[in-house]
Design a protein around this motif. Structure first.
Motif, PDB file in Angstrom:
ATOM      1  N   ASP A 133       7.758  36.571 -25.389  1.00 13.55           N
ATOM      2  CA  ASP A 133       7.750  37.751 -23.417  1.00 13.55           C
ATOM      3  C   ASP A 133       7.333  39.067 -25.040  1.00 13.55           C
ATOM      4  OD1 ASP A 133       8.008  39.701 -21.986  1.00 13.55           O
ATOM      5  OD2 ASP A 133       9.962  39.848 -22.115  1.00 13.55           O
ATOM      6  N   LYS A 136       3.254  42.297 -21.599  1.00 10.27           N
ATOM      7  CA  LYS A 136       2.918  41.939 -20.339  1.00 10.27           C
ATOM      8  C   LYS A 136       1.761  41.013 -20.327  1.00 10.27           C
ATOM      9  CE  LYS A 136       0.956  43.829 -16.178  1.00 10.27           C
ATOM     10  NZ  LYS A 136       0.741  45.128 -15.417  1.00 10.27           N
ATOM     11  N   TYR A 182      15.323  43.157 -18.706  1.00  6.12           N
ATOM     12  CA  TYR A 182      14.600  44.037 -18.039  1.00  6.12           C
ATOM     13  C   TYR A 182      15.626  44.899 -17.315  1.00  6.12           C
ATOM     14  CZ  TYR A 182       9.717  42.802 -20.108  1.00  6.12           C
ATOM     15  OH  TYR A 182       8.832  42.296 -20.631  1.00  6.12           O
ATOM     16  N   THR A 184      15.746  44.797 -14.011  1.00  3.82           N
ATOM     17  CA  THR A 184      15.290  44.774 -12.920  1.00  3.82           C
ATOM     18  C   THR A 184      14.443  43.900 -12.265  1.00  3.82           C
ATOM     19  OG1 THR A 184      14.157  46.619 -11.490  1.00  3.82           O
ATOM     20  CG2 THR A 184      13.165  45.631 -13.475  1.00  3.82           C
ATOM     21  N   LEU A 186      11.288  41.009 -11.637  1.00 10.00           N
ATOM     22  CA  LEU A 186      10.572  41.687 -12.190  1.00 10.00           C
ATOM     23  C   LEU A 186       9.265  41.426 -10.689  1.00 10.00           C
ATOM     24  CD1 LEU A 186      10.585  38.656 -14.609  1.00 10.00           C
ATOM     25  CD2 LEU A 186      10.636  40.864 -14.943  1.00 10.00           C
ATOM     26  N   SER A 189       4.518  46.808 -10.313  1.00  7.45           N
ATOM     27  CA  SER A 189       4.920  48.220 -11.073  1.00  7.45           C
ATOM     28  C   SER A 189       4.680  46.796 -12.617  1.00  7.45           C
ATOM     29  CB  SER A 189       5.726  48.970 -10.856  1.00  7.45           C
ATOM     30  OG  SER A 189       6.494  49.329  -9.927  1.00  7.45           O
ATOM     31  N   LEU A 190       5.277  45.592 -12.486  1.00  8.37           N
ATOM     32  CA  LEU A 190       5.487  45.172 -14.324  1.00  8.37           C
ATOM     33  C   LEU A 190       4.841  44.156 -13.853  1.00  8.37           C
ATOM     34  CD1 LEU A 190       7.097  45.238 -16.071  1.00  8.37           C
ATOM     35  CD2 LEU A 190       9.020  43.628 -15.652  1.00  8.37           C
ATOM     36  N   VAL A 191       4.621  43.228 -13.499  1.00 11.31           N
ATOM     37  CA  VAL A 191       4.012  42.123 -13.499  1.00 11.31           C
ATOM     38  C   VAL A 191       2.445  42.337 -12.234  1.00 11.31           C
ATOM     39  CG1 VAL A 191       6.029  41.057 -14.722  1.00 11.31           C
ATOM     40  CG2 VAL A 191       5.092  40.651 -11.948  1.00 11.31           C
ATOM     41  N   SER A 196       4.378  38.433  -8.006  1.00 15.46           N
ATOM     42  CA  SER A 196       5.431  39.730  -7.619  1.00 15.46           C
ATOM     43  C   SER A 196       6.523  39.213  -7.008  1.00 15.46           C
ATOM     44  CB  SER A 196       5.139  41.040  -7.039  1.00 15.46           C
ATOM     45  OG  SER A 196       4.771  40.509  -5.435  1.00 15.46           O
ATOM     46  N   GLU A 226       8.479  46.711  -4.442  1.00 19.60           N
ATOM     47  CA  GLU A 226       8.053  45.803  -5.491  1.00 19.60           C
ATOM     48  C   GLU A 226       7.615  44.481  -5.017  1.00 19.60           C
ATOM     49  OE1 GLU A 226       7.598  46.425  -8.381  1.00 19.60           O
ATOM     50  OE2 GLU A 226       8.041  48.253  -7.977  1.00 19.60           O
TER      51      GLU A 226
END
Length: 292
Positions: A133, A136, A182, A184, A186, A189-191, A196, A226
């Protein structure tokens, strides 16, 4: 003696409404399945009817007979189900003596240990998610691997399900590492929206302890948009079905609904998290009710 396919006992005074609803639901679904199988009972059918009769507190003699018949028809599958879903002695004391329960439990534990040892011995060939990882793009690759492994052995033989259990534990360990990194969920916003639900899906297929551990995280993800609302409802239903034998939103196939009073309390508790679907009835109209 095979079970009758039309036996629905009346509710006795010492059986709760939820237990009665649950037991009758199991009987009805099992009877329909056996009829569709031209009257042939398999080990799961005998298991389900035994569970129902115990929950309904009726015909202890037959409940015991059907339990042993389930064990006789498929010892490997029975052993796995008994250890995972059978519960403690209090779940079976209506039809079993303590000594009988202890013998069954010991036999199932020994057989499962033997089968698991065999599976672990050959698990070197199992596909597992790569633990990389660095960005992104690689995170997305990792999530794709988790999704693939989540469904790799989800259905089929007891051997396949045992392989899947190994992958589920491995998948969860990867999610644990990602969450530590992270701090938070996932989410979108992140993936991105397409990935999601991956973290939720792995949690949905984990242990009750892990589901409860990550529930606040899932709630926050839904609150901040999210994650869509439907996965949270599925997680709540899964936790409730395991813990209480009922569900709130109708996402778990074959599990009875909670009382209107309980559903109202749940909607009130979580309504501010997903205001677009405050009632169970509205939710049932907008979800595909897929059983996760």
């Amino acid at each position: 003696m095979k079970p009758r396919l039309d036996y629905f006992p009346k509710q006795s005074a010492d059986v709760s409404a939820s237990d009665y609803s649950y037991g009758i639901s199991i009987l009805g679904e099992t009877y329909q399945k056996v009829k569709s199988d031209q009257g042939v009972f398999n080990y799961a059918d005998y298991w389900n009817i035994a569970v129902a009769l115990v929950r309904l507190k009726t015909d202890a003699v037959s409940a015991k007979e059907y339990l042993y018949q389930s064990k006789k028809l498929n010892e490997n599958n029975f052993a796995q189900i008994f250890e995972e879903l059978g519960g403690g002695f209090d779940a079976w004391e209506y039809c079993l003596l303590r000594t009988e329960y202890d013998v069954i439990k010991a036999e199932c534990a020994a057989l499962n240990a033997k089968n698991n040892a065999s599976i672990l011995k050959g698990s070197g060939n199992l596909p597992v998610p790569k633990r990389r990882d660095k960005g992104k793009g690689e995170l997305i690759d990792l999530l794709n691997g988790l999704m693939e492994n989540d469904q790799r052995y989800r259905t089929g033989s007891v051997e396949n399900r045992s392989y899947q259990q190994l992958l589920d534990r491995e998948n969860l360990s990867v999610i644990d590492e990602l969450y530590k990194k992270y701090n938070t969920y996932l989410g979108k916003s992140l993936v991105g929206e397409a990935h999601s639900t991956v973290m939720w899906l792995i949690i949905q297929h984990s242990s009750l302890e892990s589901m409860e551990k990550y529930l606040p995280c899932i709630i926050e993800a839904v609150r901040t948009r999210e994650l869509a609302a439907a996965p949270l409802k599925m997680l709540l239903d899964r936790i409730a079905s395991i813990s209480y034998g009922y569900q709130y939103y109708g996402t778990q196939k074959g599990v009875p609904m909670a009382s209107a009073e309980i559903i109202g309390m749940i909607n009130k508790k979580y309504g501010n998290v997903y205001p677009e679907a405050r009632t169970a009835e509205k939710f049932r109209l907008v979800t595909n009710q897929k059983n996760f």
